[in-house]
Design a protein around this motif. Sequence first.
Motif, short mmCIF file in Angstrom:
data_model
loop_
_atom_site.label_atom_id
_atom_site.label_comp_id
_atom_site.label_asym_id
_atom_site.label_seq_id
_atom_site.Cartn_x
_atom_site.Cartn_y
_atom_site.Cartn_z
N UNK A 10 31.30 -59.82 -13.38
CA UNK A 10 31.04 -61.13 -13.99
C UNK A 10 31.49 -61.14 -15.45
N UNK A 11 31.27 -62.26 -16.10
CA UNK A 11 31.74 -62.43 -17.47
C UNK A 11 31.01 -61.57 -18.48
N UNK A 12 29.88 -60.98 -18.10
CA UNK A 12 29.14 -60.09 -19.00
C UNK A 12 29.51 -58.62 -18.78
N UNK A 13 30.44 -58.36 -17.89
CA UNK A 13 30.83 -56.98 -17.61
C UNK A 13 29.93 -56.28 -16.62
N UNK A 14 29.12 -57.03 -15.88
CA UNK A 14 28.27 -56.43 -14.86
C UNK A 14 29.03 -56.40 -13.53
N UNK A 15 29.23 -55.21 -13.00
CA UNK A 15 29.93 -55.04 -11.72
C UNK A 15 28.91 -55.09 -10.59
N UNK A 16 29.21 -55.85 -9.56
CA UNK A 16 28.33 -55.91 -8.39
C UNK A 16 29.00 -55.22 -7.22
N UNK A 17 28.35 -54.18 -6.73
CA UNK A 17 28.78 -53.50 -5.51
C UNK A 17 27.95 -54.10 -4.38
N UNK A 46 35.29 -45.42 -14.26
CA UNK A 46 36.39 -45.21 -15.21
C UNK A 46 36.83 -46.49 -15.91
N UNK A 47 36.29 -47.64 -15.51
CA UNK A 47 36.67 -48.92 -16.11
C UNK A 47 35.82 -49.18 -17.36
N UNK A 48 36.44 -49.13 -18.50
CA UNK A 48 35.69 -49.26 -19.75
C UNK A 48 35.19 -50.68 -20.01
N UNK A 49 35.68 -51.66 -19.26
CA UNK A 49 35.22 -53.03 -19.41
C UNK A 49 33.92 -53.30 -18.68
N UNK A 50 33.53 -52.39 -17.79
CA UNK A 50 32.30 -52.56 -17.03
C UNK A 50 31.14 -52.02 -17.83
N UNK A 51 30.10 -52.85 -18.02
CA UNK A 51 28.94 -52.48 -18.84
C UNK A 51 27.74 -52.04 -18.01
N UNK A 52 27.71 -52.41 -16.75
CA UNK A 52 26.58 -52.06 -15.89
C UNK A 52 26.95 -52.30 -14.44
N UNK A 53 26.12 -51.75 -13.54
CA UNK A 53 26.42 -51.81 -12.11
C UNK A 53 25.19 -52.31 -11.36
N UNK A 54 25.40 -53.29 -10.49
CA UNK A 54 24.34 -53.83 -9.66
C UNK A 54 24.71 -53.60 -8.19
N UNK A 55 23.81 -52.94 -7.45
CA UNK A 55 24.04 -52.69 -6.02
C UNK A 55 23.24 -53.70 -5.23
N UNK A 56 23.91 -54.45 -4.35
CA UNK A 56 23.26 -55.50 -3.58
C UNK A 56 23.65 -55.40 -2.11
N UNK A 57 23.01 -56.24 -1.32
CA UNK A 57 23.32 -56.33 0.11
C UNK A 57 23.51 -57.78 0.51
N UNK A 58 24.49 -58.03 1.35
CA UNK A 58 24.71 -59.37 1.88
C UNK A 58 23.99 -59.61 3.19
N UNK A 59 23.20 -58.64 3.63
CA UNK A 59 22.47 -58.75 4.89
C UNK A 59 20.98 -58.93 4.62
N UNK A 60 20.21 -59.31 5.64
CA UNK A 60 18.76 -59.45 5.44
C UNK A 60 18.07 -58.15 5.04
N UNK A 61 18.61 -57.02 5.51
CA UNK A 61 18.10 -55.72 5.06
C UNK A 61 19.04 -55.19 3.99
N UNK A 62 18.55 -54.23 3.21
CA UNK A 62 19.37 -53.67 2.13
C UNK A 62 20.31 -52.61 2.67
#
Length: 294
Positions: A10-17, A46-62
Amino acid sequence: MSQIITLGVDGHGIAELSWDDPDRKVNVFSTEAIAQWAALVDELASDTDIRGVLITSGKPSFHAGADLRMVGGFFDMSAEDLWSVMARVKDSLYRLETCGKPVAAAINGHCLGGGFEMALAAHARFAVDDPAIKLGLPEAGLGLMPGFGGTQRLTRLAPWQKVTADMLQGATYDVSEAKSLGLLTDVVPAGALRDAARRWLLDSPNAEQPWMARGYRGPSAAELERHFHALNAGLTRDGVADRPEQRLIAEAVYHGLQMPIEPALRLEVRRFIELTRDPSVRHTLQARFFGKAA
């Protein structure tokens, strides 16, 4: 190959996996997923533009953990080949927690086995306030043991005597108990889950695992000796010879808590591989799982 995990920034440098396997009802660590996961972790670390990482799920379970059909194939692999598979996950989770960026898991549903081990490698875990959600390491119920770092991270985050006993039985937790044990950072309404995790990421640029912090001290050798002397006596009385996964979980915890995290993670993998060399474990897994899988 299907895209099982996607990476967006996103625009704040938060990467979503985001895990969302299009070919399965639940997310699992399959051979394909492991390859994608490891490659994406390398990319974001290794991406210096990424400030944080968020792990999510697109399913009802994680996340449901390791693909048990893949695990069934482990018994036919050489120890060297199995080490390569297990070490790829072990190394990716260790790189994730040591990449210098805060990592948070947004747990929207059941989070079990290898999926919970992945969440434990994050610096923070947020879960939906739903009493039906189960979290934990149920591997012993299938005759298996954690192999992606669970015996080491769980016992460093929560009261180690209790969670060791829970691992030996394959017990799971609801979100309230997980929060009380220190395994969840917060429990929030479903609509606030991503926002809570993202806010934490932006506010915690220097997050690190407790066991990486200066001054961290685990249990003393004397404490471990006293506890495991009694524990081993109980396991022997209850027939530990018939439950090799319990013996090896106990060994991994006892020895691992006396080491820094990196060699402790390697120790766990060695114990996991030792478990798969036991023919009785294969029979137990087949009896308890195969034929029941969705």
